[in-house]
Design a protein around this motif. Structure first.
Motif, PDB file in Angstrom:
ATOM      1  N   ARG A  32     -13.584 -64.831   9.600  1.00 43.29           N
ATOM      2  CA  ARG A  32     -13.952 -64.935   8.041  1.00 43.29           C
ATOM      3  C   ARG A  32     -14.091 -63.370   7.809  1.00 43.29           C
ATOM      4  N   GLY A  33     -14.172 -63.126   6.258  1.00 39.69           N
ATOM      5  CA  GLY A  33     -14.363 -61.864   5.875  1.00 39.69           C
ATOM      6  C   GLY A  33     -13.534 -60.716   6.550  1.00 39.69           C
ATOM      7  N   VAL A  34     -14.427 -59.878   6.709  1.00 39.64           N
ATOM      8  CA  VAL A  34     -13.888 -58.565   7.409  1.00 39.64           C
ATOM      9  C   VAL A  34     -13.229 -58.811   8.847  1.00 39.64           C
ATOM     10  N   TYR A  35     -13.596 -59.938   9.511  1.00 37.60           N
ATOM     11  CA  TYR A  35     -13.096 -60.395  10.790  1.00 37.60           C
ATOM     12  C   TYR A  35     -11.805 -60.987  10.698  1.00 37.60           C
ATOM     13  N   ALA A  36     -11.496 -61.445   9.356  1.00 37.38           N
ATOM     14  CA  ALA A  36     -10.049 -61.839   9.034  1.00 37.38           C
ATOM     15  C   ALA A  36      -9.257 -60.739   8.946  1.00 37.38           C
ATOM     16  N   VAL A  37      -9.849 -60.057   8.383  1.00 30.31           N
ATOM     17  CA  VAL A  37      -8.805 -58.668   8.194  1.00 30.31           C
ATOM     18  C   VAL A  37      -8.389 -58.101   9.407  1.00 30.31           C
ATOM     19  N   THR A  38      -9.678 -57.662  10.209  1.00 32.13           N
ATOM     20  CA  THR A  38      -9.204 -57.159  11.559  1.00 32.13           C
ATOM     21  C   THR A  38     -10.346 -57.471  12.690  1.00 32.13           C
ATOM     22  N   ARG A  39      -9.910 -57.558  13.940  1.00 31.49           N
ATOM     23  CA  ARG A  39     -11.001 -57.766  14.931  1.00 31.49           C
ATOM     24  C   ARG A  39     -11.853 -56.720  14.910  1.00 31.49           C
ATOM     25  N   HIS A  40     -11.626 -55.389  14.693  1.00 35.19           N
ATOM     26  CA  HIS A  40     -12.345 -54.240  14.788  1.00 35.19           C
ATOM     27  C   HIS A  40     -12.698 -53.771  13.331  1.00 35.19           C
ATOM     28  N   PRO A  41     -13.312 -54.267  12.656  1.00 33.54           N
ATOM     29  CA  PRO A  41     -13.762 -53.579  11.260  1.00 33.54           C
ATOM     30  C   PRO A  41     -14.592 -52.261  11.200  1.00 33.54           C
ATOM     31  N   MET A  42     -15.421 -52.346  12.150  1.00 35.36           N
ATOM     32  CA  MET A  42     -16.026 -50.972  12.193  1.00 35.36           C
ATOM     33  C   MET A  42     -15.079 -49.847  12.620  1.00 35.36           C
ATOM     34  N   LEU A  43     -14.517 -49.970  13.648  1.00 34.98           N
ATOM     35  CA  LEU A  43     -13.611 -48.792  14.125  1.00 34.98           C
ATOM     36  C   LEU A  43     -12.454 -48.727  13.023  1.00 34.98           C
TER      37      LEU A  43
ATOM     38  N   LEU B 199     -17.081 -51.447   7.080  1.00 32.14           N
ATOM     39  CA  LEU B 199     -18.395 -51.002   7.837  1.00 32.14           C
ATOM     40  C   LEU B 199     -19.498 -51.892   7.784  1.00 32.14           C
ATOM     41  N   VAL B 200     -19.805 -52.115   6.604  1.00 32.43           N
ATOM     42  CA  VAL B 200     -21.073 -52.865   6.387  1.00 32.43           C
ATOM     43  C   VAL B 200     -21.012 -54.237   6.892  1.00 32.43           C
ATOM     44  N   GLY B 201     -19.816 -54.891   6.609  1.00 35.92           N
ATOM     45  CA  GLY B 201     -19.470 -56.196   7.249  1.00 35.92           C
ATOM     46  C   GLY B 201     -19.347 -56.350   8.405  1.00 35.92           C
ATOM     47  N   SER B 202     -19.100 -55.244   9.288  1.00 37.56           N
ATOM     48  CA  SER B 202     -19.289 -55.479  10.807  1.00 37.56           C
ATOM     49  C   SER B 202     -20.613 -55.307  11.348  1.00 37.56           C
ATOM     50  N   LEU B 203     -21.436 -55.072  10.601  1.00 37.13           N
ATOM     51  CA  LEU B 203     -22.999 -54.854  10.959  1.00 37.13           C
ATOM     52  C   LEU B 203     -23.608 -56.112  11.232  1.00 37.13           C
ATOM     53  N   VAL B 204     -23.204 -57.235  10.708  1.00 37.25           N
ATOM     54  CA  VAL B 204     -23.964 -58.431  11.073  1.00 37.25           C
ATOM     55  C   VAL B 204     -22.889 -59.521  11.479  1.00 37.25           C
TER      56      VAL B 204
ATOM     57  N   VAL C 208      -7.929 -40.886  16.018  1.00 43.05           N
ATOM     58  CA  VAL C 208      -7.681 -41.390  17.347  1.00 43.05           C
ATOM     59  C   VAL C 208      -8.617 -42.152  18.349  1.00 43.05           C
ATOM     60  N   LEU C 209      -9.794 -41.449  18.271  1.00 42.61           N
ATOM     61  CA  LEU C 209     -10.903 -42.199  19.140  1.00 42.61           C
ATOM     62  C   LEU C 209     -11.048 -43.461  18.625  1.00 42.61           C
ATOM     63  N   SER C 210     -11.315 -43.757  17.394  1.00 44.41           N
ATOM     64  CA  SER C 210     -11.741 -45.198  17.062  1.00 44.41           C
ATOM     65  C   SER C 210     -10.763 -46.259  17.165  1.00 44.41           C
ATOM     66  N   LEU C 211      -9.367 -45.648  17.119  1.00 47.92           N
ATOM     67  CA  LEU C 211      -8.171 -46.699  17.518  1.00 47.92           C
ATOM     68  C   LEU C 211      -8.021 -46.868  18.846  1.00 47.92           C
TER      69      LEU C 211
ATOM     70  N   LEU D 231     -10.092 -45.416   8.646  1.00 45.23           N
ATOM     71  CA  LEU D 231      -9.537 -45.178   7.360  1.00 45.23           C
ATOM     72  C   LEU D 231     -10.375 -44.011   6.756  1.00 45.23           C
ATOM     73  N   TRP D 232     -11.623 -43.790   7.175  1.00 44.56           N
ATOM     74  CA  TRP D 232     -12.357 -42.606   6.686  1.00 44.56           C
ATOM     75  C   TRP D 232     -11.479 -41.260   7.005  1.00 44.56           C
ATOM     76  N   GLY D 233     -11.274 -41.219   8.297  1.00 43.90           N
ATOM     77  CA  GLY D 233     -10.313 -40.091   8.801  1.00 43.90           C
ATOM     78  C   GLY D 233      -8.942 -39.805   8.020  1.00 43.90           C
ATOM     79  N   LEU D 234      -8.436 -41.090   8.052  1.00 47.21           N
ATOM     80  CA  LEU D 234      -6.955 -40.771   7.141  1.00 47.21           C
ATOM     81  C   LEU D 234      -7.192 -40.534   5.663  1.00 47.21           C
ATOM     82  N   VAL D 235      -8.092 -41.050   4.928  1.00 45.73           N
ATOM     83  CA  VAL D 235      -8.281 -40.737   3.671  1.00 45.73           C
ATOM     84  C   VAL D 235      -8.821 -39.251   3.455  1.00 45.73           C
ATOM     85  N   HIS D 236      -9.741 -38.743   4.398  1.00 43.06           N
ATOM     86  CA  HIS D 236     -10.249 -37.356   4.391  1.00 43.06           C
ATOM     87  C   HIS D 236      -8.862 -36.280   4.785  1.00 43.06           C
TER      88      HIS D 236
END
Length: 150
Positions: free
Chosen positions: A32-43, A8-13, A71-74, A48-53
């Motif tokens: 690089r960074g969070v964008y190497a992990v996924t194209r949509h780090p914020m979503l 989330l924080v990495g997606s803000l800049v 569902v909405l974020s994916l 992940l927040w939802g799945l963990v909860h």
């Protein structure tokens, strides 16, 4: 949740998906960074927040709320790709080639390298995670994260 906070924080800049205010959009040269992990780090952070909860508190009310967020974020991430392809046909498809919708798929496929996290991605994610898990104490009445053991 710590991973979600870093995403989330990495997606803000430097997020190429954020609106540009009329200026020509640009995509980074490499993921690089969070964008190497996924194209949509914020979503994915929201997912992940939802799945963990759901995993931690599988009550009906939480299943409905957190499940809807997942569902909405994916679905939103997939629809964002379609919209960007239509609005930025010269830029977005090139970004899609360098990144992946699914976390770590571009790294596994050799299109991106793990690493390149900025200091604010990691430190900001840690601070957000500590603050959010601490906030469970006054807001939910029980400790979460590291606060369960302190």
């Amino acid at each position: 949740m710590l991973v979600a906070s870093v995403l989330l924080v990495g997606s803000l800049v430097g997020n190429p998906a954020l609106p540009t205010g009329g200026a020509p959009a640009r995509t980074p040269g490499e993921a690089r960074g969070v964008y190497a992990v996924t194209r949509h780090p914020m979503l994915w952070a929201f997912s992940l927040w939802g799945l963990v909860h759901v995993a931690v508190l599988p009550t009906w009310s939480n299943l409905i709320l957190a499940g809807a967020i997942v569902v909405l974020s994916l679905v939103g991430a997939a629809l964002q790709d379609r919209k960007k392809e239509r609005l930025q046909p010269e830029l977005w498809p090139a970004w899609e080639v360098k990144t992946s919708f699914w976390p770590f798929a571009a790294i596994a496929g050799g299109r991106a390298r793990f690493g390149g996290f900025r200091a604010h991605d990691l430190a900001g994610g840690l601070v957000l995670w500590l603050a959010a898990t601490w906030a469970h104490i006054p807001l939910a009445g029980w400790a979460a994260g590291v606060w369960r053991w302190i």
